[in-house]
Design an enzyme around this catalytic site. Structure first.
Site, mmCIF file in Angstrom:
data_model
loop_
_atom_site.group_PDB
_atom_site.id
_atom_site.type_symbol
_atom_site.label_atom_id
_atom_site.label_comp_id
_atom_site.label_asym_id
_atom_site.label_seq_id
_atom_site.Cartn_x
_atom_site.Cartn_y
_atom_site.Cartn_z
ATOM 1 N N SER A 59 0.859 -1.175 0.000
ATOM 2 C CA SER A 59 0.000 0.000 0.000
ATOM 3 C C SER A 59 0.902 1.233 0.000
ATOM 4 O O SER A 59 2.031 1.197 -0.491
ATOM 5 C CB SER A 59 -0.945 -0.017 1.206
ATOM 6 N N SER A 60 0.432 2.311 0.554
ATOM 7 C CA SER A 60 1.203 3.556 0.635
ATOM 8 C C SER A 60 0.577 4.430 1.695
ATOM 9 O O SER A 60 -0.644 4.372 1.932
ATOM 10 C CB SER A 60 1.201 4.287 -0.709
ATOM 11 N N TYR A 108 -3.811 7.660 -7.565
ATOM 12 C CA TYR A 108 -2.831 6.847 -6.842
ATOM 13 C C TYR A 108 -3.359 6.438 -5.473
ATOM 14 O O TYR A 108 -3.289 5.261 -5.085
ATOM 15 C CB TYR A 108 -1.521 7.620 -6.696
#
Length: 267
Positions: A147-148, A162
């Site tokens: 993930s981020s 994103y």
């Protein structure tokens, strides 16, 4: 940062497949798992030479590695990747879904092609990599998705595509953790902040207050480090060391979690 002390080979006998491992974060993960004794499949999509360089670097650690080229946005290619990995090493214990791309674009300018490109790699590909991992991993295996921090950030302009692509991965993680439990497979996701890679070099200025294109990298690093209690930005090795823990048997009670890797940065 890493010390120079000898690292116990706590993953000896394990086999790890890492997507997007020819550079950046994926390379850092591959090296850290190899240092701990794991055999590694270095997946890449385009550049043969960097992937082979990772294989050569792994060999210096005393571990085994092969590079397999496969476009993981195509399900038949994902299937081939897993079959070739199994043919070479005989089994799989750890799968790290690392491949991804980042985009900043005003929402009104996002095209269908933009959407498909980002979601095909960041989201759809991760689902099918996790699916194949669930099918092929030995009991007690590890699935680690990417993930981020962006999935849960606010205040970053032009980032919906994103952020959304990574938020979906967090849902996959929690659901796969339930479904894979009967095989004693754990499923977690890591959510890094900025990590010094080529993607960072291209995009990190977006995260700096007042940042602009062409901003010197030293200023970008300084600006982002100011948010971190450790007064620096991450390097791929930082991410690889956390993945190495998640890949270890000692991590079994960590399951279905999204692990923020920001060094304590305030976001």
């Amino acid at each position: 940062m890493a010390s120079t002390e000898e690292i116990p080979r706590s993953l000896a006998g394990k086999v790890a497949l890492i997507t997007g491992a020819g550079r950046g974060i994926g390379k850092g993960i591959a090296i850290e798992l190899a240092k701990r004794g794991a055999s590694v499949i270095v997946n890449y999509n385009s550049a043969d030479k960097p992937a082979q360089e990772v294989v050569d670097e792994i060999a210096k650690t005393g571990s085994r590695a092969i590079a397999i080229k496969a476009d993981i946005t195509k399900v038949p290619e994902v299937s081939r990747l897993f079959q070739e990995a199994l043919q070479h090493f005989g089994h799989l214990d750890i799968v790290v879904s690392n491949s991804g791309t980042e985009v900043f674009k005003p929402e009104e300018e996002v095209t269908e092609e933009d959407y498909d490109r980002v979601f095909n790699l960041n989201t759809r590909a991760q689902f099918f990599v996790a699916q194949h991992a669930y099918i092929h991993l030995r009991n007690g295996g590890r699935i680690i998705l990417m993930s981020s921090v962006a999935a849960n950030m606010s205040g970053i302009p032009n980032h919906a595509l994103y952020a959304g692509s990574k938020a979906a991965v967090e849902g996959f993680t929690r659901s796969f953790a339930v479904d894979a439990g009967h095989k004693k497979i754990t499923v977690n996701a890591i959510a890094p902040g900025g990590v010094k890679t080529d993607m960072y070099d291209a995009n990190a200025w977006h995260y700096v207050p007042g940042g602009k294109p062409g901003m010197p990298m030293e200023e970008i690093d300084k600006g982002l480090a100011a948010f971190c209690p450790l007064e620096r930005v991450a390097v791929p090795q930082d991410i690889g060391r956390v993945v190495a823990f998640l890949a270890h048997p000692d991590s079994e009670w960590v399951n279905g979690q999204i692990i923020l890797l920001t060094g304590g940065s305030i976001t």
